[in-house]
Scaffold this motif. Sequence first.
Motif, short mmCIF file in Angstrom:
data_model
loop_
_atom_site.label_atom_id
_atom_site.label_comp_id
_atom_site.label_asym_id
_atom_site.label_seq_id
_atom_site.Cartn_x
_atom_site.Cartn_y
_atom_site.Cartn_z
N ALA A 223 0.84 -1.19 0.00
CA ALA A 223 0.00 0.00 0.00
C ALA A 223 0.88 1.24 0.00
CB ALA A 223 -0.90 0.00 1.22
N CYS A 224 0.47 2.25 -0.78
CA CYS A 224 1.26 3.47 -0.89
C CYS A 224 0.35 4.68 -1.01
CB CYS A 224 2.17 3.42 -2.13
SG CYS A 224 3.51 2.23 -2.02
N GLY A 225 0.91 5.84 -0.63
CA GLY A 225 0.25 7.10 -0.91
C GLY A 225 0.72 7.62 -2.26
N SER A 226 -0.08 8.47 -2.88
CA SER A 226 0.24 9.00 -4.21
C SER A 226 0.53 10.49 -4.14
CB SER A 226 -0.93 8.77 -5.16
OG SER A 226 -0.74 9.48 -6.37
N PHE A 227 1.54 10.91 -4.92
CA PHE A 227 1.86 12.32 -5.07
C PHE A 227 1.33 12.88 -6.39
CE2 PHE A 227 5.66 11.11 -2.36
CZ PHE A 227 5.20 11.74 -1.22
N ARG A 228 0.62 12.07 -7.16
CA ARG A 228 0.17 12.48 -8.48
C ARG A 228 -1.35 12.38 -8.58
NH1 ARG A 228 4.27 15.31 -9.14
NH2 ARG A 228 6.20 14.17 -8.72
N GLU A 229 -1.96 13.44 -9.07
CA GLU A 229 -3.42 13.48 -9.21
C GLU A 229 -3.93 12.30 -10.02
OE1 GLU A 229 -6.91 15.26 -8.19
OE2 GLU A 229 -5.27 16.69 -8.26
N HIS A 230 -3.21 11.96 -11.11
CA HIS A 230 -3.71 10.90 -12.00
C HIS A 230 -3.44 9.50 -11.46
CE1 HIS A 230 0.53 11.14 -13.21
NE2 HIS A 230 0.40 9.94 -13.75
N GLY B 199 10.31 15.02 -7.11
CA GLY B 199 9.71 14.34 -8.25
C GLY B 199 9.25 12.92 -7.97
N CYS B 200 8.93 12.61 -6.71
CA CYS B 200 8.46 11.26 -6.38
C CYS B 200 7.01 11.08 -6.82
CB CYS B 200 8.58 11.02 -4.88
SG CYS B 200 10.28 11.12 -4.28
N ASP B 201 6.63 9.83 -7.04
CA ASP B 201 5.28 9.52 -7.48
C ASP B 201 4.44 8.88 -6.38
OD1 ASP B 201 5.53 10.29 -10.34
OD2 ASP B 201 7.07 8.73 -10.32
N VAL B 202 5.05 8.00 -5.59
CA VAL B 202 4.34 7.34 -4.51
C VAL B 202 5.23 7.29 -3.28
CG1 VAL B 202 2.89 5.90 -6.01
CG2 VAL B 202 5.12 5.04 -5.26
N THR C 247 -3.56 4.00 -2.03
CA THR C 247 -4.68 4.04 -1.08
C THR C 247 -5.12 5.46 -0.74
OG1 THR C 247 -3.15 4.00 0.80
CG2 THR C 247 -3.99 1.87 0.02
N ASP C 248 -4.25 6.45 -1.02
CA ASP C 248 -4.54 7.82 -0.58
C ASP C 248 -3.62 8.79 -1.31
OD1 ASP C 248 -2.05 8.47 1.30
OD2 ASP C 248 -2.66 6.40 1.68
N TYR C 249 -3.80 10.08 -1.03
CA TYR C 249 -2.96 11.11 -1.62
C TYR C 249 -1.96 11.69 -0.62
CZ TYR C 249 -5.61 11.46 -6.03
OH TYR C 249 -6.18 11.21 -7.25
N ASP C 250 -1.52 10.88 0.35
CA ASP C 250 -0.62 11.37 1.38
C ASP C 250 -1.25 12.63 1.99
OD1 ASP C 250 1.86 10.60 2.66
OD2 ASP C 250 2.69 12.46 1.92
N SER C 251 -0.48 13.68 2.24
CA SER C 251 -1.07 14.85 2.89
C SER C 251 -1.00 16.12 2.04
CB SER C 251 -0.39 15.11 4.24
OG SER C 251 1.00 15.27 4.08
#
Length: 290
Positions: A88-95, A180-183, A209-213
């Motif tokens: 499971a990871c958070g995402s840094f990208r809208e898409h 420039g990280c993605d997850v 699972t989420d967009y981090d913060s």
Amino acid sequence: MAQTKIAVIGGSGIYDIDGLETPQWVTVETPWGAPSDQILTGTLDGIEMAFLPRHGRGHVHSPTEVPYRANIDALKRLRVTDVISVSACGSFREHMAPGDFVVVDQFIDRTFAREKSFFGTGCVAHVNVAHPTCPRLGDACESAARTAGITVHRDGTYLAMEGPQFSTLAESTIYREQWGCDVIGMTNMPEAKLAREAELCYASVAMVTDYDSWHPDHGEVDVTAIIATLTGNAEKARALVKGLPALLGADRAPCPHGCDRALDHAILTAPEKRDPQVLAKLDAVAGRVL
């Protein structure tokens, strides 16, 4: 020619796969201590499989306390050839939205409280991790995901944080906008580095699972929401794993990217200076060259 044996390191919901034949939980002892749990072995569509609950059944190990060296050593002792990390990871990208999968190809390692190598005083080695995942195995994961109807993104950069706390807003913003990280996750390091030292092909599938913060419309990470998304992701992960045997096949040719020969020129300690006790602990991960 060697025979393919696929290992999946992930959560408890991933290894409950229809069609797994002769399932058996086995105990594997290693010189690095006990793995996270027993390992579920079996056969799926004619290919040997091994499933290792990274945090242990019931989620008993924190990301820092996962016995990464024991886990990789245990898989090597079971003659695994290919390791699929599912996490499971958070995402840094809208898409890259919650519910999507990302096939990771790069890492930035920000962990600091973990043993990161099998080697050290008595036998020093330096392996190349410029490309820490196996493109061949990543291709198979991407193909299996698309066949299963999963929205999947290729070539993401994974920020590995120590945890167990989630990021501050300032950290999340830096990782996203400046690095420039993605997850972002807590478990793929040092796992990927250790897999390379053990000459195992390694692929990482990040389940968002989420967009981090960082996301202005989603707020901070909410564990309740993460668990709800994880439930759906586990079903998708099982579908991905079910597609891997047909894609990888039973006969295991040498890795075209050299993952299975990572130690060819890595060990620097002169043979006469190598500590026999250290060499004994390396019998599984480095036995091919030692």
